[in-house]
Design a protein around this motif. Sequence first.
Motif, short mmCIF file in Angstrom:
data_model
loop_
_atom_site.label_atom_id
_atom_site.label_comp_id
_atom_site.label_asym_id
_atom_site.label_seq_id
_atom_site.Cartn_x
_atom_site.Cartn_y
_atom_site.Cartn_z
N VAL A 88 41.70 25.81 40.34
CA VAL A 88 42.92 24.92 40.16
C VAL A 88 44.15 25.79 39.98
CG1 VAL A 88 43.50 23.22 38.09
CG2 VAL A 88 41.01 23.50 38.88
N ALA A 89 45.27 25.30 40.46
CA ALA A 89 46.75 25.96 40.42
C ALA A 89 47.37 25.12 39.67
CB ALA A 89 47.21 26.29 41.71
N GLU A 90 47.79 25.90 38.50
CA GLU A 90 48.68 25.19 37.26
C GLU A 90 49.84 25.83 37.16
OE1 GLU A 90 50.70 23.13 35.25
OE2 GLU A 90 49.01 21.96 36.19
N LEU A 91 51.00 25.32 37.24
CA LEU A 91 52.35 26.19 36.96
C LEU A 91 52.40 26.38 35.53
CD1 LEU A 91 54.66 27.31 38.70
CD2 LEU A 91 55.71 25.15 38.65
N VAL A 92 52.15 25.41 34.69
CA VAL A 92 52.66 25.48 33.46
C VAL A 92 51.40 25.76 32.35
CG1 VAL A 92 53.69 24.03 31.55
CG2 VAL A 92 54.22 23.25 33.73
N PRO A 93 51.51 26.95 31.81
CA PRO A 93 50.45 27.66 31.02
C PRO A 93 49.95 26.42 29.85
CG PRO A 93 51.88 29.27 31.45
CD PRO A 93 52.58 28.05 31.96
N ALA A 94 51.20 25.79 29.38
CA ALA A 94 50.90 24.91 28.19
C ALA A 94 49.91 23.84 28.73
CB ALA A 94 52.04 24.13 27.67
N VAL A 95 49.96 23.29 30.22
CA VAL A 95 49.09 22.28 30.39
C VAL A 95 47.70 22.79 30.34
CG1 VAL A 95 48.30 20.86 32.40
CG2 VAL A 95 50.72 21.13 31.94
N VAL A 96 47.27 23.93 30.61
CA VAL A 96 45.98 24.43 30.57
C VAL A 96 45.55 24.47 29.11
CG1 VAL A 96 44.60 26.50 31.05
CG2 VAL A 96 46.26 25.86 32.62
N ALA A 97 46.40 24.81 28.35
CA ALA A 97 46.23 24.96 26.70
C ALA A 97 45.86 23.57 26.19
CB ALA A 97 47.21 25.39 26.00
N TRP A 98 46.74 22.48 26.76
CA TRP A 98 46.36 21.08 26.35
C TRP A 98 44.97 20.65 26.75
CZ3 TRP A 98 51.63 18.96 28.36
CH2 TRP A 98 52.76 19.64 27.77
N ASN A 99 44.43 21.10 28.04
CA ASN A 99 43.39 20.79 28.71
C ASN A 99 42.26 21.44 27.76
OD1 ASN A 99 43.45 18.75 31.31
ND2 ASN A 99 45.12 19.69 30.88
N GLN A 100 42.54 22.42 26.88
CA GLN A 100 41.42 23.20 26.46
C GLN A 100 41.48 22.85 24.82
OE1 GLN A 100 43.05 27.01 27.12
NE2 GLN A 100 41.43 27.42 28.85
N GLY A 101 42.50 21.89 24.41
CA GLY A 101 42.55 21.57 23.15
C GLY A 101 42.69 20.10 23.11
N PRO A 102 43.58 19.43 22.82
CA PRO A 102 43.55 17.88 22.50
C PRO A 102 43.14 16.86 23.77
CG PRO A 102 45.92 18.63 22.62
CD PRO A 102 44.93 19.72 22.44
N LEU A 103 43.49 17.49 24.93
CA LEU A 103 43.10 16.69 26.01
C LEU A 103 41.62 16.84 26.61
CD1 LEU A 103 46.25 16.73 28.43
CD2 LEU A 103 45.75 15.02 26.62
N SER A 104 40.93 17.98 25.94
CA SER A 104 39.72 18.41 26.59
C SER A 104 38.56 17.15 26.74
CB SER A 104 39.11 19.46 25.87
OG SER A 104 38.90 19.40 24.49
N VAL A 105 38.65 16.47 25.78
CA VAL A 105 37.44 15.33 25.50
C VAL A 105 37.88 14.41 26.60
CG1 VAL A 105 38.79 14.07 23.86
CG2 VAL A 105 36.09 13.92 24.21
N LEU A 106 39.09 14.13 27.03
CA LEU A 106 39.08 12.83 28.14
C LEU A 106 38.48 12.80 29.24
CD1 LEU A 106 43.08 12.84 27.73
CD2 LEU A 106 41.32 11.46 26.66
N ALA A 107 38.37 14.17 29.96
CA ALA A 107 37.74 14.24 31.26
C ALA A 107 36.35 14.73 31.01
CB ALA A 107 38.57 14.87 32.31
N GLY A 108 35.85 15.11 30.02
CA GLY A 108 34.40 15.69 29.67
C GLY A 108 34.52 17.30 29.78
N HIS A 109 35.62 17.80 29.27
CA HIS A 109 35.51 19.22 29.23
C HIS A 109 35.29 20.08 30.71
CE1 HIS A 109 35.65 18.88 24.95
NE2 HIS A 109 34.53 17.91 25.16
N PRO A 110 36.10 19.43 31.79
CA PRO A 110 35.86 20.16 33.02
C PRO A 110 36.19 21.46 33.09
CG PRO A 110 37.61 18.85 33.09
CD PRO A 110 37.17 18.59 31.74
N LEU A 111 36.89 22.02 32.22
CA LEU A 111 37.29 23.50 32.40
C LEU A 111 36.12 24.41 31.91
CD1 LEU A 111 41.10 23.61 31.18
CD2 LEU A 111 40.11 23.63 33.47
N GLN A 112 35.46 23.88 31.10
CA GLN A 112 34.15 24.71 30.85
C GLN A 112 33.10 24.78 31.73
OE1 GLN A 112 32.64 23.07 27.12
NE2 GLN A 112 34.34 22.99 26.01
#
Length: 225
Positions: A91-115
């Motif tokens: 996964v190529a993501e330009l904005v580091p904060a978007v990754v942090a959001w997906n590890q934090g408040p957004l993580s539950v939405l898609a079922g923690h795919p970054l794990q």
Amino acid sequence: MIPWQVLDRVRMPGSDQDLLLYQRGREFSIRVGGRELMNSRRHGSEDVLADLACAKIAGHPRVRVLIGGLGMGYTLAAALRQLRADSLVVVAELVPAVVAWNQGPLSVLAGHPLQDRRVIIRIEDVARILKTEDKTFDAILLDIDNGPEDLIRKANDWHYTRAGLEAAFGALRPGGVLAIWSTGSNRTFSRRLRRTGFEVEEVEARARGPRGGGHHMIWIASRGS
């Protein structure tokens, strides 16, 4: 009605605009310049982007997939549901904060795919990867802007040019597929894909999936074997 709350604000790299994360109850929204890029209640077409592309390569061994743009993680999660245990998703993501959001408040939405152990995150422009890789990926999924028109980040225009498409073609393995998300159709871009050497399917997908919502366009461009 519950008001929107700003959870975070970051400057987009190479831009004078801020990217903002909003929350209202259980609903989340990512916006830039007052325009909504994505919403947690409307991700049906992002799911379809991954479903269609991964269905094309389901029989390939040791699949390698590149996703441009993490968003809220829905495209990544949909791809992982389709892929086998020996697959790898970059996964190529330009904005580091978007990754942090997906590890934090957004993580539950898609079922923690970054794990998922099959996932590698690269904090860089996906264009750089496309320019440097040769016959590396079985599928490339791009959801990086609104599509060939009405771009939010001007630098993303390259992906829809002949040079960008040729780079994507070269980064695909024979039999691979390039899938591109857009807010709407574009006949000129469809012709450009074909002139680059792709076999092209144009698929309309609803923003809310079977529940409706606006129509989005997905190009499924296959590289011959």
